[in-house]
Design an enzyme around this catalytic site. Structure first.
Site: not given
Length: 302
Positions: A176, A178, A233, A243
């Site tokens: 996607h 941002d 990304h 993570r």
């Protein structure tokens, strides 16, 4: 991945080059206090280590709150759980009083200190961009984040270790861009983040828990008339380590009009129709993660 030393006299030109070529870069010498980073990471670790029924009391996201697996409302899923917060934590997240109890104020304080510091860094970067691109006034971009009505949000993403039975490459968060102006990402020392290059190939970003990663958002792509590109990304779930990422999304007020800046259209045509951030935000949340959201607002050549 371009590395920008914010204390270097060459940082302005290097930032612009990175935004043009990658839409993405790493910053060092950022002056965000390490205690703010460690405090919020500790608070987040404590929250995500709680049993699922306890965490679900902070959800479902509406849009703020706790979410698990489901990303948005259009069928996207990922191997992730998250907290999505309004950066005005006093007004936007009162539901956390019931979950954190006496610790709610400690959590809010940690978020406020961290977000305040990374917002200042994001504004500094935007002002350096304005100087290098000769955009007037110098705070033409940063004032949108500093506005008391700024529609900025903050997200804590937790990716548990991927089950060994799953195939390698399990998607934690799908590809996607941002929608906002600029994003500031910090994660623990666990790999998973990937960015797409201009040729469409994906590269893994080595983790660095002491630095920050900056993403150009869709709105900044429009305001620079495509000179900067919003970076695509994604996150691949790590097979062995959890993570944790913390992302500040710097957005303008809902009523702010988004269009190519005059300095970016000298001698060339504007590539986008004017729209408000509210209009774009509504459209973005109607789409799937991987969709080209800006297509609706591009001007079609005669």
């Amino acid at each position: 991945v371009p590395v920008i030393d914010l204390s270097s006299p060459e940082s302005k030109s290097r930032i612009v080059f990175a935004c043009e070529e990658f839409g993405f870069f790493k910053v060092i010498n950022h002056r965000v206090p390490v205690e703010f980073i460690r405090d919020l990471e500790s608070q987040a670790d404590d929250f995500f280590s709680q049993p699922l029924p306890h965490k679900e009391r902070a959800g479902p996201p509406d849009p703020f709150g706790y979410g698990d697996k489901k990303i948005g409302c259009n069928g996207d899923v990922g191997f992730v759980e998250y907290l999505l917060l309004n950066t005005n934590t006093q007004s936007g997240n009162r539901k956390f009083d019931a979950i954190f109890g006496e610790a709610a104020e400690t959590f809010r304080s940690a978020v406020n200190e961290y977000v305040g510091a990374v917002k200042n860094m994001a504004c500094e970067i935007l002002e350096m961009i304005s100087e290098e691109l000769k955009i007037e006034p110098r705070n033409a971009l940063s004032k949108l984040l500093r506005d008391e009505n700024s529609d900025s949000i903050f997200r804590l993403n937790h990716y548990p270790p991927a089950p060994e039975s799953e195939n390698l490459g399990l998607i934690g968060f799908g590809e996607h861009t941002d929608p906002q102006i600029i994003s500031v990402l910090r994660s623990n020392n666990t790999s998973g983040l990937q960015i797409a290059l201009k040729d469409g190939s994906w590269i893994s970003v080595p983790p660095d828990q002491n630095s920050f990663f900056i993403n150009v958002g869709d709105s900044l792509q429009v305001m620079t008339n495509n000179r900067f590109k919003s970076v695509r990304h994604r996150v691949i779930a790590n097979s062995s380590e959890p993570r944790l990422s913390m992302i500040y999304f710097g957005g303008p007020p809902l009523s702010e009009k988004i269009a190519p800046l005059p300095e970016m259209t000298e001698g060339q045509n504007s590539l986008y129709k004017e729209f408000t951030w509210y209009e774009y935000k509504v459209w973005a949340y109607k789409t799937k993660l991987a969709d080209n959201r800006l297509g609706l607002f591009q001007k079609i050549a005669a």
